[in-house]
Motif scaffolding. Structure first.
Motif, short mmCIF file in Angstrom:
data_model
loop_
_atom_site.label_atom_id
_atom_site.label_comp_id
_atom_site.label_asym_id
_atom_site.label_seq_id
_atom_site.Cartn_x
_atom_site.Cartn_y
_atom_site.Cartn_z
N LEU A 212 -26.85 46.50 51.56
CA LEU A 212 -26.98 47.94 51.35
C LEU A 212 -27.10 48.70 52.66
CD1 LEU A 212 -29.09 48.18 48.10
CD2 LEU A 212 -26.61 48.24 48.43
N ARG A 213 -27.40 48.03 53.76
CA ARG A 213 -27.43 48.74 55.04
C ARG A 213 -26.04 49.14 55.48
NH1 ARG A 213 -26.98 45.84 60.09
NH2 ARG A 213 -26.11 43.79 59.71
N SER A 214 -25.01 48.56 54.87
CA SER A 214 -23.63 48.92 55.22
C SER A 214 -22.99 49.83 54.17
CB SER A 214 -22.78 47.66 55.43
OG SER A 214 -22.71 46.92 54.23
N VAL A 215 -23.77 50.28 53.19
CA VAL A 215 -23.28 51.21 52.17
C VAL A 215 -23.98 52.55 52.39
CG1 VAL A 215 -23.09 51.68 49.70
CG2 VAL A 215 -22.94 49.32 50.53
N LEU A 216 -23.20 53.57 52.68
CA LEU A 216 -23.76 54.90 52.89
C LEU A 216 -24.25 55.46 51.56
CD1 LEU A 216 -21.04 56.34 55.29
CD2 LEU A 216 -23.28 55.41 55.90
N PRO A 217 -25.28 56.32 51.58
CA PRO A 217 -25.81 56.88 50.33
C PRO A 217 -24.73 57.53 49.46
CG PRO A 217 -27.31 57.38 52.11
CD PRO A 217 -26.08 56.75 52.74
N GLU A 218 -23.78 58.21 50.08
CA GLU A 218 -22.73 58.86 49.29
C GLU A 218 -21.72 57.86 48.71
OE1 GLU A 218 -21.64 59.47 53.71
OE2 GLU A 218 -23.47 59.60 52.51
N GLN A 219 -21.82 56.59 49.10
CA GLN A 219 -20.95 55.55 48.57
C GLN A 219 -21.59 54.77 47.43
OE1 GLN A 219 -20.44 53.52 52.34
NE2 GLN A 219 -18.37 54.35 52.56
N ASP A 220 -22.86 55.01 47.15
CA ASP A 220 -23.56 54.29 46.09
C ASP A 220 -22.83 54.38 44.76
OD1 ASP A 220 -25.57 53.54 47.84
OD2 ASP A 220 -27.01 55.02 47.09
N SER A 221 -22.43 55.58 44.37
CA SER A 221 -21.78 55.76 43.06
C SER A 221 -20.40 55.11 43.04
CB SER A 221 -21.70 57.24 42.69
OG SER A 221 -20.93 57.95 43.64
N VAL A 222 -19.70 55.11 44.18
CA VAL A 222 -18.39 54.45 44.27
C VAL A 222 -18.54 52.96 44.05
CG1 VAL A 222 -16.41 53.97 45.78
CG2 VAL A 222 -17.46 56.25 45.78
N LEU A 223 -19.54 52.36 44.71
CA LEU A 223 -19.79 50.92 44.56
C LEU A 223 -20.18 50.60 43.12
CD1 LEU A 223 -20.14 48.07 45.68
CD2 LEU A 223 -22.45 48.73 46.41
N ALA A 224 -21.09 51.37 42.55
CA ALA A 224 -21.55 51.13 41.18
C ALA A 224 -20.40 51.24 40.19
CB ALA A 224 -22.66 52.10 40.82
N GLU A 225 -19.57 52.26 40.33
CA GLU A 225 -18.44 52.45 39.41
C GLU A 225 -17.40 51.34 39.56
OE1 GLU A 225 -16.08 54.09 36.41
OE2 GLU A 225 -18.21 54.27 36.88
N ALA A 226 -17.14 50.91 40.78
CA ALA A 226 -16.18 49.81 40.99
C ALA A 226 -16.68 48.53 40.33
CB ALA A 226 -15.96 49.59 42.48
N ILE A 227 -17.96 48.22 40.49
CA ILE A 227 -18.52 47.02 39.85
C ILE A 227 -18.40 47.14 38.34
CG2 ILE A 227 -20.65 45.73 39.46
CD1 ILE A 227 -21.41 46.48 42.40
N ARG A 228 -18.76 48.30 37.79
CA ARG A 228 -18.68 48.51 36.35
C ARG A 228 -17.25 48.30 35.85
NH1 ARG A 228 -16.90 51.61 32.78
NH2 ARG A 228 -16.14 53.20 34.21
N GLN A 229 -16.27 48.86 36.56
CA GLN A 229 -14.89 48.76 36.12
C GLN A 229 -14.37 47.32 36.14
OE1 GLN A 229 -12.44 51.46 38.36
NE2 GLN A 229 -13.49 53.26 37.56
N VAL A 230 -14.69 46.57 37.19
CA VAL A 230 -14.10 45.22 37.29
C VAL A 230 -14.80 44.19 36.42
CG1 VAL A 230 -13.20 45.66 39.60
CG2 VAL A 230 -15.37 44.47 39.34
#
Length: 85
Positions: A62-80
């Protein structure tokens, strides 16, 4: 399944190659996908999501995920991980 756990991350080369800092990772697993299949689906996702495979899970520091990328990561995981993905 998503688990949040603490870990050590390493600063890198130069004068501190073995210096560890406390970090947090997301460990993602899926009942119907192997960790290799999950990682591949995330790499092929738009945008591509890169993690590492360790202990049977796909890990994201998570130190390499910017706060504004949290939702992008979460949505990508949900989709795949959806069975129809």
């Amino acid at each position: 399944h998503v688990h949040v756990t603490s870990c050590d991350a390493y600063v890198g080369g130069g004068s501190l190659p073995a210096s560890a800092v406390s970090s947090v990772v997301l460990a993602v697993t899926c009942d119907h996908l192997s960790e290799q299949e999950l990682a591949q689906r995330l790499r092929l996702h738009q945008p591509a999501i890169m993690g590492r495979i360790e202990d049977g899970a796909v890990m994201f520091h998570l130190r390499s995920v910017l706060p504004e990328q949290d939702s992008v990561l979460a949505e990508a995981i949900r989709q795949v991980v959806e069975p129809s993905a």
